[in-house]
Design a protein around this motif. Structure first.
Motif, PDB file in Angstrom:
ATOM      1  N   PHE A  68      18.426  -9.475  13.676  1.00  0.00           N
ATOM      2  CA  PHE A  68      18.323  -8.106  13.163  1.00  0.00           C
ATOM      3  C   PHE A  68      18.660  -8.092  11.684  1.00  0.00           C
ATOM      4  CE2 PHE A  68      18.716  -6.881  17.590  1.00  0.00           C
ATOM      5  CZ  PHE A  68      18.036  -5.673  17.670  1.00  0.00           C
ATOM      6  N   ASP A  69      17.845  -7.378  10.933  1.00  0.00           N
ATOM      7  CA  ASP A  69      18.078  -7.146   9.508  1.00  0.00           C
ATOM      8  C   ASP A  69      18.515  -5.688   9.371  1.00  0.00           C
ATOM      9  OD1 ASP A  69      17.790  -6.440   6.824  1.00  0.00           O
ATOM     10  OD2 ASP A  69      15.652  -6.933   6.705  1.00  0.00           O
ATOM     11  N   ALA A  70      19.820  -5.448   9.174  1.00  0.00           N
ATOM     12  CA  ALA A  70      20.294  -4.074   8.985  1.00  0.00           C
ATOM     13  C   ALA A  70      20.309  -3.787   7.493  1.00  0.00           C
ATOM     14  CB  ALA A  70      21.668  -3.895   9.612  1.00  0.00           C
ATOM     15  N   THR A  75      16.396  -0.586   9.795  1.00  0.00           N
ATOM     16  CA  THR A  75      16.864  -1.696  10.633  1.00  0.00           C
ATOM     17  C   THR A  75      15.639  -2.355  11.237  1.00  0.00           C
ATOM     18  OG1 THR A  75      18.861  -0.455  11.120  1.00  0.00           O
ATOM     19  CG2 THR A  75      18.375  -2.312  12.572  1.00  0.00           C
ATOM     20  N   ARG A  76      15.615  -3.672  11.230  1.00  0.00           N
ATOM     21  CA  ARG A  76      14.439  -4.396  11.722  1.00  0.00           C
ATOM     22  C   ARG A  76      14.840  -5.473  12.700  1.00  0.00           C
ATOM     23  NH1 ARG A  76      15.369  -4.162   5.764  1.00  0.00           N
ATOM     24  NH2 ARG A  76      14.443  -2.132   5.384  1.00  0.00           N
ATOM     25  N   ILE A  77      13.972  -5.686  13.697  1.00  0.00           N
ATOM     26  CA  ILE A  77      14.188  -6.790  14.625  1.00  0.00           C
ATOM     27  C   ILE A  77      13.115  -7.845  14.390  1.00  0.00           C
ATOM     28  CG2 ILE A  77      12.837  -5.705  16.515  1.00  0.00           C
ATOM     29  CD1 ILE A  77      14.796  -6.991  18.497  1.00  0.00           C
ATOM     30  N   ALA A 144      23.993  -7.333   8.241  1.00  0.00           N
ATOM     31  CA  ALA A 144      23.771  -6.139   7.429  1.00  0.00           C
ATOM     32  C   ALA A 144      23.816  -6.528   5.967  1.00  0.00           C
ATOM     33  CB  ALA A 144      24.852  -5.108   7.733  1.00  0.00           C
ATOM     34  N   THR A 145      23.064  -5.807   5.167  1.00  0.00           N
ATOM     35  CA  THR A 145      23.025  -6.103   3.726  1.00  0.00           C
ATOM     36  C   THR A 145      23.662  -4.970   2.924  1.00  0.00           C
ATOM     37  OG1 THR A 145      20.711  -5.383   3.673  1.00  0.00           O
ATOM     38  CG2 THR A 145      21.118  -7.753   3.930  1.00  0.00           C
ATOM     39  N   ALA A 146      23.057  -4.644   1.774  1.00  0.00           N
ATOM     40  CA  ALA A 146      23.755  -3.830   0.780  1.00  0.00           C
ATOM     41  C   ALA A 146      24.174  -2.432   1.241  1.00  0.00           C
ATOM     42  CB  ALA A 146      22.888  -3.723  -0.457  1.00  0.00           C
ATOM     43  N   TYR A 186      23.917 -15.470   0.387  1.00  0.00           N
ATOM     44  CA  TYR A 186      23.167 -15.986   1.536  1.00  0.00           C
ATOM     45  C   TYR A 186      21.813 -15.305   1.637  1.00  0.00           C
ATOM     46  CZ  TYR A 186      27.077 -18.594   3.521  1.00  0.00           C
ATOM     47  OH  TYR A 186      28.070 -19.512   3.732  1.00  0.00           O
ATOM     48  N   GLU A 187      21.809 -14.012   1.283  1.00  0.00           N
ATOM     49  CA  GLU A 187      20.570 -13.242   1.385  1.00  0.00           C
ATOM     50  C   GLU A 187      19.476 -13.893   0.547  1.00  0.00           C
ATOM     51  OE1 GLU A 187      21.650  -9.237   0.570  1.00  0.00           O
ATOM     52  OE2 GLU A 187      19.637  -8.456   0.947  1.00  0.00           O
ATOM     53  N   GLY A 188      19.843 -14.257  -0.688  1.00  0.00           N
ATOM     54  CA  GLY A 188      18.864 -14.890  -1.568  1.00  0.00           C
ATOM     55  C   GLY A 188      18.470 -16.271  -1.089  1.00  0.00           C
ATOM     56  N   LEU A 213      12.072 -13.313  -5.545  1.00  0.00           N
ATOM     57  CA  LEU A 213      12.654 -12.058  -6.040  1.00  0.00           C
ATOM     58  C   LEU A 213      12.574 -11.036  -4.914  1.00  0.00           C
ATOM     59  CD1 LEU A 213      10.785 -11.778  -9.474  1.00  0.00           C
ATOM     60  CD2 LEU A 213      13.218 -12.333  -9.166  1.00  0.00           C
ATOM     61  N   ASP A 214      13.717 -10.500  -4.515  1.00  0.00           N
ATOM     62  CA  ASP A 214      13.752  -9.504  -3.445  1.00  0.00           C
ATOM     63  C   ASP A 214      14.336  -8.234  -4.054  1.00  0.00           C
ATOM     64  OD1 ASP A 214      14.101  -8.062  -1.096  1.00  0.00           O
ATOM     65  OD2 ASP A 214      15.225  -9.615  -0.042  1.00  0.00           O
ATOM     66  N   LEU A 215      13.658  -7.127  -3.880  1.00  0.00           N
ATOM     67  CA  LEU A 215      14.166  -5.848  -4.384  1.00  0.00           C
ATOM     68  C   LEU A 215      14.378  -4.905  -3.210  1.00  0.00           C
ATOM     69  CD1 LEU A 215      14.916  -3.970  -6.741  1.00  0.00           C
ATOM     70  CD2 LEU A 215      12.502  -3.418  -6.984  1.00  0.00           C
ATOM     71  N   SER A 426      10.980 -12.774   4.913  1.00  0.00           N
ATOM     72  CA  SER A 426      12.297 -12.131   4.936  1.00  0.00           C
ATOM     73  C   SER A 426      13.368 -13.199   5.126  1.00  0.00           C
ATOM     74  CB  SER A 426      12.344 -11.152   6.111  1.00  0.00           C
ATOM     75  OG  SER A 426      13.672 -10.879   6.488  1.00  0.00           O
ATOM     76  N   TRP A 427      14.593 -12.917   4.682  1.00  0.00           N
ATOM     77  CA  TRP A 427      15.697 -13.865   4.869  1.00  0.00           C
ATOM     78  C   TRP A 427      15.962 -14.154   6.333  1.00  0.00           C
ATOM     79  CZ3 TRP A 427      19.295 -11.703   7.911  1.00  0.00           C
ATOM     80  CH2 TRP A 427      19.449 -10.314   7.881  1.00  0.00           C
ATOM     81  N   THR A 428      15.442 -13.321   7.203  1.00  0.00           N
ATOM     82  CA  THR A 428      15.765 -13.449   8.629  1.00  0.00           C
ATOM     83  C   THR A 428      15.324 -14.775   9.245  1.00  0.00           C
ATOM     84  OG1 THR A 428      13.761 -12.189   9.051  1.00  0.00           O
ATOM     85  CG2 THR A 428      15.838 -10.982   9.123  1.00  0.00           C
TER      86      THR A 428
HETATM   87 CA   LIG Z   1      16.613  -6.321   2.408  1.00  0.00          CA
END
Ligand SMILES: [Ca+2]
Ligand SMILES: Nc1ccn([C@@H]2O[C@H](COP(=O)(O)OP(=O)(O)O)[C@@H](O)[C@H]2O)c(=O)n1
Length: 443
Positions: A68-70, A75-77, A144-146, A186-188, A213-215, A426-428
């Motif tokens: 899961f990317d919160a 939120t994404r699975i 979860a991120t930012a 870690y996200e990057g 580059l992720d925005l 995605s980082w996932t």
């Molecule tokens: Ca993100």
């Protein structure tokens, strides 16, 4: 949300502390390598479900990972399927099931149970997608991120606790630390791993890795493999991370800038970011249509904003406003000026919104293309009034972030990509590799 098409197919075939020192990641993937998904696989069922992910087709050597990317805006699975064709061969990434909901968990800061309910709805999809006999072996993790990084510790923990309960009530494998706030570095790195894995740069001899580059909504990341000794010498220690993967050691430059995501940047431009109380105050900007007065909810807070009724509007004053948000705030590694980068998330979305690229195909742009579009939109706001009132501000921020923030040249190339071989950039995916490896899940 879409119903699971496998069920309707008639034939059945159908937060870690950040450190000032270089981080040595324990990402040792050498014993766990993956083979790229085939680009010529059968077309995905309704874009979401490859037929071979339907439980009925599950083979004995198929295994799954649920990540899961919160994010701050949603939120994404991601349900990844891997197949190991023989005990000697490496597992192959077979496909991905992806679904998302809006808003993100941070919007439920005062209703953690409701937030966790959104996660449960997504997890129900995994119950349908993963065959019952593999549930207990399929790990489920949420990072979860930012959005959550910006909440108070107490509110963030309450949300994470509720999500953990949802996981524990599910039939899946719930590893230790399954619900957490991910450190920005870690996200990057994980997104870099994903993109370079999917583009085939982590295997074979001719490795020519690409920077990413992720925005996001609340933070932005830049990650690349430095080629010059100078970059390693001149970068702050906590911008460099070493890790080992697929029998190679990589020393990456990566940084996550909290508060520099697109939506946080809107607030910063309006002068409303990190304000203790915004109670009814009106925030105005030359980047918004003159007559506009509206409300906007972000991170559980309501903001009132509007255009410069009497003052100036347009690209020039807007650029000056946005410049205050980025100028001198970001580290500029010399070597990136002329390199090309993979860019996704809001870079992608705003390029699609303004017809710079096609939604399905993505495309290659130069930094100056964003500036050209920003001028066009900001100097003709009345023509773009059906689109988001923030379009001018967003494009201007992207331009300023790239040029004045990171220091890219006007002609730096950006490869805008949402999916590679039908897998989300995605980082996932990188996080799932790490997860499976740490659990020793292979056959
Ligand atoms: Ca993100
Ligand atoms: N799998 C994903 C996840 C996010 N995104 C994009 O990422 C942006 C939102 O970022 P986010 O909600 O993850 O925010 P952060 O928590 O990363 O700051 C939007 O442009 C989304 O469309 C995406 O394109 N694909």
């Amino acid at each position: 949300m879409t119903a699971h098409p496998c069920l309707t197919a008639s034939s059945g075939s159908g937060r870690m502390a950040s450190s000032r020192l270089p981080i040595l990641l324990a990402l040792v993937f050498s014993s766990f390598s993956f083979v790229l998904p085939h680009s010529n696989r059968v077309m995905w069922f309704q874009d979401l479900f490859p037929p071979n992910v339907c439980p009925i087709n599950a083979k004995a050597n198929t295994f799954y990972g649920i990540m899961f990317d919160a994010g701050s805006t949603g939120t994404r699975i991601h349900i990844y399927t891997f197949v190991q064709k023989s005990p000697e061969s490496l597992p192959e990434l077979e496909g991905e099931i992806f679904e998302s909901v809006k808003p993100g968990l941070s919007a439920y800061a005062d209703q953690p149970e409701k937030g966790a309910e959104t996660v449960k709805r997504l997890l129900d999809m995994a119950i349908d997608a993963v065959p019952p006999h593999l549930w207990k072996k399929t790990p489920v993790v949420l990072k979860a991120t930012a959005g959550l990084r910006l909440l108070s510790e107490e509110k963030a923990q309450a949300l994470l606790l509720e999500v953990k309960e949802v996981f524990e009530e599910s039939p899946f494998l719930v590893p230790e630390n399954s619900v957490s706030i991910m450190d920005g570095s870690y996200e990057g790195i994980l997104a870099w791993i994903t993109v370079n894995f999917l583009t085939g740069q982590l295997s074979g001899q001719n490795k020519h890795t690409v920077g990413t580059l992720d925005l996001g909504g609340a933070s932005t990341q830049i990650t690349f493999l430095p080629r010059f000794e100078e970059t390693l010498k001149e970068s702050p220690g906590d911008f460099l991370t070493s890790f080992e993967m697929f029998n190679s050691t990589y020393k990456l430059y990566t940084h996550s800038y909290l508060g520099f995501g697109l939506k946080a940047a809107r607030l910063a431009t309006l002068g409303a970011l990190n304000m203790e109380a915004v109670d009814g105050q009106m925030f105005r900007s030359s980047c918004l249509p003159k007559q506009l007065e509206a409300e906007w909810h972000f991170g559980g807070v309501k903001y009132r904003y509007g255009g410069n009724k009497e003052g100036e509007t347009g690209f020039r004053p807007c650029y000056l406003e946005v410049l205050k948000v980025v100028k001198g705030k970001l580290h500029q590694p010399d070597e990136i000026r002329g390199s090309s980068f993979y860019a996704f998330s809001y870079y992608y979305d705003r390029a699609v919104d303004t017809n710079l690229i096609d939604y399905e195909q993505g495309g290659v742009l130069e930094v100056r293309d964003f500036e050209r579009k920003a001028k066009e939109v900001c100097d003709n706001m009345e023509r773009y009034n059906s689109a988001s009132p923030f379009l001018c501000m967003d494009l201007t921020y992207i331009t300023a972030l790239l040029k004045e923030g990171f220091g890219f040249r006007d002609n730096t190339l950006l490869q805008l990509t949402k999916k590679v071989n039908n897998i989300e950039t995605s980082w996932t995916l990188g996080a799932t590799f790490h997860l499976l490896q740490s659990l020793g899940i292979t056959y």
